[in-house]
Design a protein around this motif. Structure first.
Motif, short mmCIF file in Angstrom:
data_model
loop_
_atom_site.label_atom_id
_atom_site.label_comp_id
_atom_site.label_asym_id
_atom_site.label_seq_id
_atom_site.Cartn_x
_atom_site.Cartn_y
_atom_site.Cartn_z
N GLY A 87 40.17 32.21 50.69
CA GLY A 87 40.79 33.03 49.75
C GLY A 87 39.45 33.62 48.91
O GLY A 87 38.67 33.27 49.26
N SER A 88 39.71 34.68 48.32
CA SER A 88 38.58 35.15 47.36
C SER A 88 38.38 34.21 46.50
O SER A 88 37.19 34.12 45.84
CB SER A 88 38.87 36.41 47.04
N GLN A 89 39.43 33.33 46.15
CA GLN A 89 38.97 32.02 45.43
C GLN A 89 37.90 31.34 45.49
O GLN A 89 37.08 30.54 44.74
CB GLN A 89 40.39 31.49 44.76
N GLY A 90 37.93 31.15 47.07
CA GLY A 90 36.76 30.27 47.45
C GLY A 90 35.80 30.83 47.26
O GLY A 90 34.47 30.26 46.94
N ALA A 162 42.35 45.96 37.61
CA ALA A 162 42.19 44.71 36.84
C ALA A 162 43.51 43.65 36.76
O ALA A 162 44.68 44.22 36.74
CB ALA A 162 41.91 44.76 35.46
N ASN A 163 43.37 42.38 37.01
CA ASN A 163 44.58 41.56 36.82
C ASN A 163 44.24 40.87 35.31
O ASN A 163 43.04 40.42 35.22
CB ASN A 163 44.45 40.34 37.70
N PRO A 164 45.07 41.10 34.23
CA PRO A 164 46.44 41.37 34.03
C PRO A 164 46.71 42.84 33.87
O PRO A 164 47.81 43.30 33.87
CB PRO A 164 47.07 40.25 33.19
N SER A 190 31.70 41.69 41.77
CA SER A 190 32.88 42.81 41.68
C SER A 190 33.92 42.52 42.18
O SER A 190 34.03 42.38 43.32
CB SER A 190 32.40 43.95 42.06
N ASP A 191 35.01 41.86 41.71
CA ASP A 191 36.30 41.50 42.05
C ASP A 191 37.33 42.77 42.31
O ASP A 191 37.69 43.13 41.35
CB ASP A 191 37.02 40.38 41.04
N GLU A 192 37.37 43.15 43.67
CA GLU A 192 37.94 44.45 44.03
C GLU A 192 39.24 43.97 44.98
O GLU A 192 39.57 44.66 45.92
CB GLU A 192 37.11 45.33 44.71
N VAL A 193 39.96 42.73 44.62
CA VAL A 193 41.07 42.35 45.59
C VAL A 193 42.09 43.31 45.29
O VAL A 193 43.01 43.24 46.35
CB VAL A 193 41.48 40.76 45.29
N TYR A 194 42.33 44.09 44.45
CA TYR A 194 43.64 44.99 44.24
C TYR A 194 43.21 46.15 44.68
O TYR A 194 44.09 47.38 44.58
CB TYR A 194 43.98 44.87 42.85
N ARG A 195 41.72 46.68 45.18
CA ARG A 195 41.51 47.91 45.28
C ARG A 195 42.69 48.79 46.27
O ARG A 195 42.43 50.08 45.93
CB ARG A 195 40.16 47.86 45.78
N GLY A 219 36.88 40.71 48.32
CA GLY A 219 38.25 41.26 48.71
C GLY A 219 38.91 40.19 49.29
O GLY A 219 38.54 38.87 49.71
N SER A 220 40.20 40.32 49.78
CA SER A 220 41.18 39.36 50.17
C SER A 220 42.41 39.88 51.08
O SER A 220 42.70 40.99 50.97
CB SER A 220 41.87 38.94 49.02
N LEU A 221 42.85 39.09 51.79
CA LEU A 221 43.99 39.26 52.43
C LEU A 221 45.13 39.06 51.69
O LEU A 221 46.45 39.64 52.00
CB LEU A 221 44.47 38.28 53.77
N SER A 222 45.22 38.51 50.56
CA SER A 222 46.28 38.06 49.52
C SER A 222 47.20 39.09 49.02
O SER A 222 48.25 38.96 48.69
CB SER A 222 45.84 37.16 48.64
N LYS A 223 46.66 40.34 48.78
CA LYS A 223 47.22 41.26 48.13
C LYS A 223 47.41 42.47 48.95
O LYS A 223 48.57 42.54 49.49
CB LYS A 223 46.35 41.81 46.79
N ALA A 224 46.68 43.21 49.30
CA ALA A 224 46.88 44.48 50.16
C ALA A 224 47.23 44.15 51.42
O ALA A 224 48.11 44.95 52.28
CB ALA A 224 45.68 45.16 50.24
N LEU A 230 47.92 32.87 54.13
CA LEU A 230 46.78 32.69 55.16
C LEU A 230 45.56 32.18 54.69
O LEU A 230 44.71 31.33 55.15
CB LEU A 230 46.58 33.82 55.98
N ARG A 231 45.23 32.21 53.08
CA ARG A 231 44.26 31.85 52.37
C ARG A 231 42.90 32.31 53.03
O ARG A 231 41.98 31.63 53.26
CB ARG A 231 44.38 30.42 52.24
N VAL A 232 42.78 33.72 53.41
CA VAL A 232 41.55 34.19 53.67
C VAL A 232 40.96 35.16 52.98
O VAL A 232 41.86 36.14 52.40
CB VAL A 232 41.67 34.67 55.05
C1 LIG Z 1 41.67 39.20 40.19
C2 LIG Z 1 41.92 38.34 41.32
N1 LIG Z 1 40.97 37.82 41.78
C3 LIG Z 1 40.90 36.63 42.82
C4 LIG Z 1 42.08 36.09 43.05
C5 LIG Z 1 42.24 35.00 44.27
O1 LIG Z 1 43.05 35.45 45.20
P1 LIG Z 1 42.85 34.97 46.72
O2 LIG Z 1 42.28 33.63 46.46
O3 LIG Z 1 44.38 34.47 47.28
O4 LIG Z 1 42.27 36.02 47.49
C6 LIG Z 1 43.42 36.62 42.36
C7 LIG Z 1 44.54 36.07 42.56
O5 LIG Z 1 45.40 36.16 41.93
C8 LIG Z 1 43.30 37.69 41.42
O6 LIG Z 1 44.07 38.10 40.64
#
Ligand SMILES: Cc1ncc(COP(=O)(O)O)c(C=O)c1O
Length: 376
Positions: A87-90, A162-164, A190-195, A219-224, A230-232
């Motif tokens: 995940g991008s969290q990793g 941005a989240n939130p 630069s956290d662009e997981v929602y881009r 970047g992440s598979l989790s959103k787009a 899958l946690r990638v």
């Molecule tokens: C801004 C932001 N960054 C990172 C993450 C982590 O996402 P993931 O580990 O599923 O890629 C999240 C998850 O909600 C998020 O909102």
């Protein structure tokens, strides 16, 4: 027995706690995960994986070659500049551990994704929040002022969209924030997981003009790509920034699940087909949310720069204790929203509403909110 000192204050995230304690029949507008189907490209890959007999070996620490190649092609960067992560969290965890330690400071947005301060504290560093502009977009002046007031800053995180809040950042703002970090040799993440989840034009990215020294993008598979399970995820950019984070990530997980990586390669490799389909799903949900918000809350939500969150002002009587108010909304109203205070003190007058659920749930959830928001 006593856990390590750095565990002090570490709690289950408010988002998880709100969802886990919910009464039966609750509608969740709380979780930030897509409700539409896993794209068939990933499903087919997972089915194929289960087919032939044989072992399921570890893979290379750096990720399987097919995924690395798909990401290099998708991102337009050479392979050594990519860290494939759990995940991008990793990637976030590894970057913060690699670049900040006891006595250091980590700049992060307030309001912002609630993992950021936790990760800074786990590294023994001090989280230093910086505010956004009044419309919640990234404000380079406020960012620079916070950086100047943080002499021990080693790493800064920006998140856009941005989240939130759903707010974005202009290219000029990103350039200015990058320059501020560069002047001080502070690593910029630069956290662009929602881009890729945008309703109109694609939001600006920090590295659109190429890799920048001292900076990495998440970047992440989790959103787009609609595949949080899958946690990638990945970080890409300056390989000097990524190198120590890679070592932390190896120590964390050795390598990612092979079936998940194969499915990830299939998804990323088909991004030209998948991302437009996903944006259609997003638009359907946005329309459902916007019309329900107008009908039931008398509120016309501004479209986000990206992502699937609305930042809903709380009614005045909720403001003394937003957490207790959102628990009442959950337990008496049967709908989960997240108190903005969970994302930092500057979020206290808001609630985060996720419209990533099914259109039916979005409409029903917003209808249930109306008794708490309307005519106040
Ligand atoms: C801004 C932001 N960054 C990172 C993450 C982590 O996402 P993931 O580990 O599923 O890629 C999240 C998850 O909600 C998020 O909102």
């Amino acid at each position: 027995m006593r856990p390590a000192g750095r565990m002090a204050g570490l709690r289950l995230s408010v988002i998880r706690a709100m969802n886990e304690g919910a009464p039966a029949g609750c509608v969740s507008l709380g979780l930030g995960e897509p409700s539409w189907d896993l794209p068939r490209e990933a499903r087919e890959s997972l089915e194929a994986w289960a087919g032939p007999e044989g072992p399921c070996p570890y893979g290379p620490n750096a990720g399987i070659p097919e995924l690395r190649a798909a990401l290099a092609d998708h991102l337009g960067v050479p392979d050594p500049g990519i860290l494939v992560s759990a995940g991008s969290q990793g990637a976030l965890f590894a970057l913060v551990q690699a670049w900040a330690g006891p006595g250091d400071q980590v700049l992060l947005p307030d309001p912002g994704f609630l993992a950021y301060p936790t990760l800074a504290r786990l590294a023994g560093a001090e989280p230093v929040p910086y505010p956004a502009a009044p419309d919640f977009s990234l404000d380079p002046g406020l960012f620079r002022a916070a950086l100047e007031a943080a002499p021990r800053a080693r790493l800064a995180i920006v998140n856009h969209p941005a989240n939130p809040t759903g707010a974005g950042a202009s290219r000029a703002a990103l350039d200015e924030m990058y320059a501020a970090c560069r002047d001080r040799e502070v690593v910029l993440v630069s956290d662009e997981v929602y881009r890729e989840l945008h309703l109109s034009e694609r939001p600006a990215g920090l590295a659109d003009a190429g890799v920048r020294p001292g900076a990495v993008v998440l970047g992440s598979l989790s959103k787009a790509f609609a595949a949080p399970g899958l946690r990638v995820g990945w970080a890409w950019g300056d390989s000097e920034v990524l190198a120590p984070a890679r070592l932390v990530h190896n120590a964390m997980v050795s390598c990612l699940s092979r079936p998940a990586q194969a499915a990830a390669a299939a998804l990323v490799g088909a991004s030209d087909r998948i991302l437009p389909r996903v944006r259609t799903q997003l638009a359907v949900r946005w329309e459902a949310f916007r019309s329900a918000a107008r009908d039931h809350l008398g509120w016309d939500p501004p479209p986000p720069a990206g992502g699937f969150y609305a930042w809903l002002p709380l009614p005045p009587e909720a403001r003394p204790d937003p957490g207790a108010f959102c628990l009442r909304v959950r337990d008496r109203g049967g709908v989960i929203v997240i108190p903005g205070s969970a994302f930092g003190p500057r979020g206290a007058a808001y609630a985060r509403v996720s419209w990533a659920g099914s259109p039916a749930d979005i409409v029903e959830g917003v209808r249930r909110l109306s008794g708490f928001w309307r005519d106040r």
